[in-house]
Design a protein around this motif. Structure first.
Motif, PDB file in Angstrom:
ATOM      1  N   LEU A 171       7.728 -13.393  -1.775  1.00 17.56           N
ATOM      2  CA  LEU A 171       8.063 -12.131  -1.960  1.00 17.56           C
ATOM      3  C   LEU A 171       7.274 -11.023  -3.035  1.00 17.56           C
ATOM      4  O   LEU A 171       7.264 -10.075  -2.781  1.00 17.56           O
ATOM      5  CB  LEU A 171       9.572 -11.808  -2.427  1.00 17.56           C
ATOM      6  N   TYR A 172       6.789 -11.784  -4.185  1.00 16.29           N
ATOM      7  CA  TYR A 172       6.460 -10.917  -4.818  1.00 16.29           C
ATOM      8  C   TYR A 172       5.024 -11.215  -5.526  1.00 16.29           C
ATOM      9  O   TYR A 172       4.270 -10.590  -6.069  1.00 16.29           O
ATOM     10  CB  TYR A 172       7.161 -11.231  -6.461  1.00 16.29           C
ATOM     11  N   VAL A 173       4.136 -12.251  -4.892  1.00 18.90           N
ATOM     12  CA  VAL A 173       3.170 -12.721  -5.356  1.00 18.90           C
ATOM     13  C   VAL A 173       1.959 -12.343  -4.231  1.00 18.90           C
ATOM     14  O   VAL A 173       2.072 -12.777  -3.078  1.00 18.90           O
ATOM     15  CB  VAL A 173       2.737 -14.141  -5.821  1.00 18.90           C
ATOM     16  N   ARG A 174       0.633 -11.586  -4.872  1.00 17.18           N
ATOM     17  CA  ARG A 174      -0.044 -11.080  -3.673  1.00 17.18           C
ATOM     18  C   ARG A 174      -1.642 -11.305  -4.360  1.00 17.18           C
ATOM     19  O   ARG A 174      -1.976 -10.393  -4.895  1.00 17.18           O
ATOM     20  CB  ARG A 174       0.103  -9.577  -3.220  1.00 17.18           C
ATOM     21  N   ASP A 175      -1.958 -12.583  -4.456  1.00 22.57           N
ATOM     22  CA  ASP A 175      -2.989 -12.784  -5.025  1.00 22.57           C
ATOM     23  C   ASP A 175      -3.863 -13.849  -4.245  1.00 22.57           C
ATOM     24  O   ASP A 175      -3.670 -14.139  -3.111  1.00 22.57           O
ATOM     25  CB  ASP A 175      -2.911 -13.452  -6.201  1.00 22.57           C
ATOM     26  N   ARG A 176      -5.048 -14.437  -4.669  1.00 20.95           N
ATOM     27  CA  ARG A 176      -5.704 -15.222  -3.725  1.00 20.95           C
ATOM     28  C   ARG A 176      -5.694 -16.711  -4.118  1.00 20.95           C
ATOM     29  O   ARG A 176      -6.442 -17.683  -3.763  1.00 20.95           O
ATOM     30  CB  ARG A 176      -7.173 -14.878  -3.905  1.00 20.95           C
ATOM     31  N   VAL A 221      -2.385 -18.368  -6.166  1.00 25.66           N
ATOM     32  CA  VAL A 221      -1.109 -18.791  -6.244  1.00 25.66           C
ATOM     33  C   VAL A 221      -0.203 -18.895  -4.801  1.00 25.66           C
ATOM     34  O   VAL A 221       0.373 -19.658  -4.416  1.00 25.66           O
ATOM     35  CB  VAL A 221      -0.029 -17.958  -7.189  1.00 25.66           C
ATOM     36  N   ARG A 222      -0.152 -17.611  -4.395  1.00 27.08           N
ATOM     37  CA  ARG A 222       0.596 -17.919  -2.914  1.00 27.08           C
ATOM     38  C   ARG A 222      -0.200 -18.629  -1.867  1.00 27.08           C
ATOM     39  O   ARG A 222       0.635 -19.295  -1.358  1.00 27.08           O
ATOM     40  CB  ARG A 222       0.686 -16.076  -2.568  1.00 27.08           C
ATOM     41  N   PRO A 223      -1.610 -18.462  -1.845  1.00 25.23           N
ATOM     42  CA  PRO A 223      -1.894 -19.288  -0.678  1.00 25.23           C
ATOM     43  C   PRO A 223      -1.985 -20.737  -1.009  1.00 25.23           C
ATOM     44  O   PRO A 223      -1.739 -21.531  -0.153  1.00 25.23           O
ATOM     45  CB  PRO A 223      -3.309 -18.833  -0.399  1.00 25.23           C
ATOM     46  N   TYR A 224      -2.366 -21.147  -2.137  1.00 23.81           N
ATOM     47  CA  TYR A 224      -2.525 -22.501  -2.549  1.00 23.81           C
ATOM     48  C   TYR A 224      -1.616 -23.255  -3.057  1.00 23.81           C
ATOM     49  O   TYR A 224      -0.978 -24.220  -2.772  1.00 23.81           O
ATOM     50  CB  TYR A 224      -4.114 -22.769  -3.025  1.00 23.81           C
ATOM     51  N   LEU A 225      -1.180 -22.689  -4.170  1.00 29.56           N
ATOM     52  CA  LEU A 225      -0.118 -23.140  -5.276  1.00 29.56           C
ATOM     53  C   LEU A 225       1.281 -23.192  -4.363  1.00 29.56           C
ATOM     54  O   LEU A 225       1.962 -24.119  -4.462  1.00 29.56           O
ATOM     55  CB  LEU A 225       0.223 -22.605  -6.675  1.00 29.56           C
ATOM     56  N   GLY A 226       1.530 -22.120  -3.720  1.00 30.00           N
ATOM     57  CA  GLY A 226       2.567 -21.961  -2.784  1.00 30.00           C
ATOM     58  C   GLY A 226       2.886 -23.311  -1.758  1.00 30.00           C
ATOM     59  O   GLY A 226       3.828 -23.523  -1.644  1.00 30.00           O
ATOM     60  N   ASP A 227       1.618 -23.620  -1.208  1.00 27.64           N
ATOM     61  CA  ASP A 227       1.529 -24.731  -0.347  1.00 27.64           C
ATOM     62  C   ASP A 227       1.696 -25.826  -1.050  1.00 27.64           C
ATOM     63  O   ASP A 227       2.388 -26.864  -0.520  1.00 27.64           O
ATOM     64  CB  ASP A 227       0.018 -24.506   0.493  1.00 27.64           C
ATOM     65  N   VAL A 228       1.144 -26.015  -2.118  1.00 27.51           N
ATOM     66  CA  VAL A 228       1.367 -27.345  -3.036  1.00 27.51           C
ATOM     67  C   VAL A 228       2.934 -27.661  -3.187  1.00 27.51           C
ATOM     68  O   VAL A 228       3.470 -28.762  -2.819  1.00 27.51           O
ATOM     69  CB  VAL A 228       0.795 -27.492  -4.245  1.00 27.51           C
ATOM     70  N   LEU A 229       3.566 -26.374  -3.551  1.00 23.80           N
ATOM     71  CA  LEU A 229       4.899 -26.628  -3.946  1.00 23.80           C
ATOM     72  C   LEU A 229       5.925 -26.608  -2.713  1.00 23.80           C
ATOM     73  O   LEU A 229       6.734 -27.460  -2.756  1.00 23.80           O
ATOM     74  CB  LEU A 229       5.593 -25.072  -4.597  1.00 23.80           C
TER      75      LEU A 229
END
Length: 109
Positions: free
Chosen positions: A11-16, A18-26
């Motif tokens: 909902l809140y992170v728009r970067d290159r 955290v959202r695309p990669y760290l989010g996928d890891v989590l």
């Protein structure tokens, strides 16, 4: 707690990173935890299954399965994503590996 972090990232992170990669890891770690919580499944099959689920979702993104099925629900589109990226497979593998190592080396004690 993982789910809350995932929702906050979506909902809140728009970067290159955290959202695309760290989010996928989590996300893969979350799937792993879910599998281990509800199924009598050992760590390695759970890690492989969590990776496979992430990979299946990524392949679905490559063929635009949500568009093909006519899915317009915003929540589903955010959860399943809409853009294919080869590097996501590395993020899924990292998440599965982290979950497996933590389960086997930390939680099993």
């Amino acid at each position: 707690m993982l789910f809350a972090v995932e929702v906050a990232i979506a909902l809140y992170v728009r970067d290159r990173f955290v959202r695309p990669y760290l989010g996928d890891v989590l996300a893969v770690i979350l799937v792993y935890c879910g599998l281990r919580a509800v199924l009598p499944i050992r760590p390695l099959p759970a890690a492989l299954s969590a990776f496979a689920i992430g990979a299946a979702i990524e392949i679905g993104q490559a063929v635009h399965v949500l568009d093909l099925l006519g899915v317009q629900n915003r929540v589903i589109r955010v959860v399943l994503g809409g853009s294919f990226e080869w590097l996501d497979f590395l993020a899924y593998a990292a998440g599965a590996g982290i979950a497996l190592v933590v389960d086997q080396r930390v939680l099993s004690r």
